[in-house]
Design a protein around this motif. Structure first.
Motif, PDB file in Angstrom:
ATOM      1  N   TYR A 162     -12.455  -1.906  15.419  1.00 40.87           N
ATOM      2  CA  TYR A 162     -11.746  -0.840  14.718  1.00 40.87           C
ATOM      3  C   TYR A 162     -12.166   0.539  15.231  1.00 40.87           C
ATOM      4  N   THR A 163     -11.156   1.416  15.418  1.00 39.76           N
ATOM      5  CA  THR A 163     -11.439   2.831  15.658  1.00 39.76           C
ATOM      6  C   THR A 163     -10.476   3.648  14.808  1.00 39.76           C
ATOM      7  N   GLU A 164     -10.972   4.752  14.314  1.00 44.27           N
ATOM      8  CA  GLU A 164     -10.125   5.625  13.499  1.00 44.27           C
ATOM      9  C   GLU A 164      -8.960   6.175  14.322  1.00 44.27           C
ATOM     10  N   LEU A 165      -9.198   6.451  15.588  1.00 47.91           N
ATOM     11  CA  LEU A 165      -8.152   6.954  16.465  1.00 47.91           C
ATOM     12  C   LEU A 165      -7.024   5.939  16.605  1.00 47.91           C
ATOM     13  N   ALA A 166      -7.349   4.668  16.780  1.00 46.01           N
ATOM     14  CA  ALA A 166      -6.331   3.626  16.883  1.00 46.01           C
ATOM     15  C   ALA A 166      -5.531   3.528  15.592  1.00 46.01           C
ATOM     16  N   GLU A 167      -6.209   3.642  14.461  1.00 44.71           N
ATOM     17  CA  GLU A 167      -5.513   3.620  13.166  1.00 44.71           C
ATOM     18  C   GLU A 167      -4.524   4.777  13.084  1.00 44.71           C
ATOM     19  N   GLN A 168      -4.959   5.957  13.475  1.00 42.48           N
ATOM     20  CA  GLN A 168      -4.080   7.126  13.451  1.00 42.48           C
ATOM     21  C   GLN A 168      -2.913   6.965  14.412  1.00 42.48           C
ATOM     22  N   ASN A 169      -3.173   6.385  15.589  1.00 37.94           N
ATOM     23  CA  ASN A 169      -2.102   6.170  16.566  1.00 37.94           C
ATOM     24  C   ASN A 169      -1.078   5.162  16.070  1.00 37.94           C
ATOM     25  N   MET A 170      -1.546   4.127  15.364  1.00 39.56           N
ATOM     26  CA  MET A 170      -0.607   3.153  14.790  1.00 39.56           C
ATOM     27  C   MET A 170       0.328   3.846  13.803  1.00 39.56           C
ATOM     28  N   ALA A 171      -0.225   4.703  12.983  1.00 40.28           N
ATOM     29  CA  ALA A 171       0.570   5.429  11.994  1.00 40.28           C
ATOM     30  C   ALA A 171       1.493   6.430  12.678  1.00 40.28           C
ATOM     31  N   LYS A 172       0.978   7.108  13.695  1.00 42.61           N
ATOM     32  CA  LYS A 172       1.742   8.155  14.389  1.00 42.61           C
ATOM     33  C   LYS A 172       2.932   7.597  15.147  1.00 42.61           C
ATOM     34  N   LYS A 173       2.795   6.386  15.684  1.00 39.87           N
ATOM     35  CA  LYS A 173       3.839   5.810  16.525  1.00 39.87           C
ATOM     36  C   LYS A 173       5.182   5.772  15.802  1.00 39.87           C
ATOM     37  N   ALA A 174       5.175   5.408  14.546  1.00 45.11           N
ATOM     38  CA  ALA A 174       6.425   5.323  13.784  1.00 45.11           C
ATOM     39  C   ALA A 174       7.070   6.688  13.611  1.00 45.11           C
ATOM     40  N   THR A 175       6.251   7.712  13.444  1.00 42.55           N
ATOM     41  CA  THR A 175       6.793   9.041  13.162  1.00 42.55           C
ATOM     42  C   THR A 175       7.200   9.789  14.427  1.00 42.55           C
ATOM     43  N   MET A 176       6.986   9.198  15.589  1.00 44.56           N
ATOM     44  CA  MET A 176       7.388   9.826  16.845  1.00 44.56           C
ATOM     45  C   MET A 176       8.841   9.528  17.199  1.00 44.56           C
ATOM     46  N   SER A 177       9.540   8.799  16.343  1.00 46.40           N
ATOM     47  CA  SER A 177      10.935   8.472  16.596  1.00 46.40           C
ATOM     48  C   SER A 177      11.797   9.074  15.491  1.00 46.40           C
ATOM     49  N   ASN A 178      13.090   9.150  15.743  1.00 47.14           N
ATOM     50  CA  ASN A 178      14.023   9.642  14.732  1.00 47.14           C
ATOM     51  C   ASN A 178      14.409   8.532  13.767  1.00 47.14           C
ATOM     52  N   VAL A 179      14.396   7.311  14.280  1.00 45.68           N
ATOM     53  CA  VAL A 179      14.780   6.139  13.499  1.00 45.68           C
ATOM     54  C   VAL A 179      13.918   4.968  13.958  1.00 45.68           C
TER      55      VAL A 179
END
Length: 187
Positions: free
Chosen positions: A79-96
């Motif tokens: 586990y890394t906090e950065l990976a957790e944040q990237n998992m969450a961020k990936k969804a919000t980088m798209s319009n849909v």
């Protein structure tokens, strides 16, 4: 190439979220893309594809859930906090983002309904491409834990997330080995 269908098939490419612009995708375009999915081939007309569409705050909720799942299922030593944040961020980088779901009917072998759903996604991809909308089918292991979040029934399974967005990517050639290496003629 004069055939527009073949031209679309040959020129369609995966477009990742880092190439997406902030331009919204209209509801009309989303429905056009999903209508294309809905005419995919399907044995016995089971039409096993189901979709959950995430936009705006829905993308934030999806991202938060992906981050939560990552944190919950990842062994502490990986586990890394950065990976957790990237998992969450990936969804919000798209319009849909569209959750791709197979609705297994029990009328056919599961592989046939999975194949029909994959055909529906290919139709989505081609329709999005024709509208100059980029797409990316992601299938991280986290999708196996989205069942309750997506309110899936026992016979349903999420097989990926289809991220979409307008983009400014340049056309590029496919990276494929020659078809001659993948076929055998029996005459």
């Amino acid at each position: 190439m004069n055939n527009e269908v073949l031209r679309a098939i040959h020129s369609r490419r995966t477009i990742n979220q880092n190439s997406f612009t902030s331009e919204d995708i209209s509801k009309e375009d989303i429905l056009t893309i999903l209508e294309a999915a809905n005419v995919a081939p399907t044995h016995k007309r089971t039409q096993p594809w189901r979709f959950v569409i995430f936009q705006k705050d829905g993308l934030n909720r999806l991202g938060a859930e992906l981050g939560r799942i990552y944190k919950e299922i990842t062994p502490s030593e990986k586990y890394t906090e950065l990976a957790e944040q990237n998992m969450a961020k990936k969804a919000t980088m798209s319009n849909v983002a569209i959750a791709i779901i197979v609705n297994y009917t029990g009328e056919l072998p599961e592989w046939e309904e999975l194949a029909a759903t994959a055909c529906a996604v290919q139709n989505m991809w081609l329709a999005a491409h024709s509208l100059r909308i980029g797409g990316y089918w992601a299938s991280p292991g986290l999708i196996n834990h989205l069942g309750s979040f997506l309110n899936l029934e026992d016979n349903q399974r999420c097989v990926g997330l289809f991220y979409m967005g307008h983009h400014n990517s340049e056309p590029r050639e496919p990276v494929r080995s020659p078809i001659e290496e993948k076929i055998r003629w029996e005459r």
